[in-house]
Write a protein that holds these residues in place. Structure first.
Motif: not given
Length: 233
Positions: A112, A161-162, A164-166, A168, A202, A206
């Protein structure tokens, strides 16, 4: 500016595509960009986790005119982070690192720092962010039946996971192929960027960074669809 993840098979054109973004600078963690003539930091691939963080700090704090930050590759950066965690907390013992998944969890948390550094660079320098990774298979959970595997960057689950969520925008770069007698056979020479996610892949965009389900691996086509959402266009 967008935060983009491009992932795909080796030598498919990921780094070359990223090099065509406006005024790029490359934080290189492996030697896949040796033939690409853009500014690199460091000049030779990072050999430690500390070098990765130092390179990102330089991009953030020193004066320059760059408009796009590229990290090539994210999976190698994760490997350097894992090496650092294994040595720092587990006495360079792989078995202890892997026990109860403790090491990979700490590595995911450590990664992160890369994402936070990218966000600071995006916020304070207004730069496009492009992270490059090789593709691999991630486990997919199925609440109604058997679990499955899907295309995703070749990263640990805790890291992906981190990321992917971050991100755009996540694009999977792949050549066209079909399976014949259990073997993959390439169809033609076209290569594609897939932006439509599915149970087998995946990918996705966004709101505000939408792209077609897939486009040819071609800078002009990518730029046409992105329009003025890229800094420097």
């Amino acid at each position: 500016p967008p935060r983009i993840v491009f992932y795909g098979q080796p030598k498919v054109g990921k780094t070359y595509l990223a090099s065509l973004f406006p005024k790029p600078i490359l934080v290189q963690t492996e030697d896949g960009a040796a033939g690409v003539r853009i500014p690199k930091i460091p000049e030779t691939p990072c050999e430690s986790w500390e070098e990765v963080i130092e390179a990102l700090t330089i991009v953030l704090k020193e004066d320059h005119d760059r408009q796009t930050l590229i990290i090539d590759t994210l999976d190698k950066a994760e490997q350097l982070a894992a090496d650092h965690i294994r040595e720092e907390y587990f006495g360079d013992n792989r078995e202890k690192y892997m026990a109860y998944n403790k090491g990979p969890k700490i590595t995911g948390e450590t990664m992160t720092r890369v994402l936070k550094a990218c966000d600071l660079i995006r916020k304070h320098r207004g730069m496009n962010i492009v992270l490059i990774a090789h593709d691999g298979l991630q486990p997919g959970a199925n609440a109604l039946g058997d679990d499955f595997k899907k295309w995703a960057p070749n990263l640990g689950k805790e890291t992906w996971t981190r990321v992917r969520d971050w991100a755009d925008q996540i694009g999977h770069i792949q050549s066209s192929f079909r399976v014949v007698d259990g073997k993959a056979k390439e169809i033609g020479k076209d290569r594609w960027i897939y932006f439509l996610g599915s149970p087998g892949r995946d990918a996705g965009c966004r709101v505000g960074y939408e792209m077609p389900d897939r486009i040819k691996l071609n800078w002009d086509e990518y730029q046409e669809h992105m329009g003025d959402r890229l800094n420097g266009i």
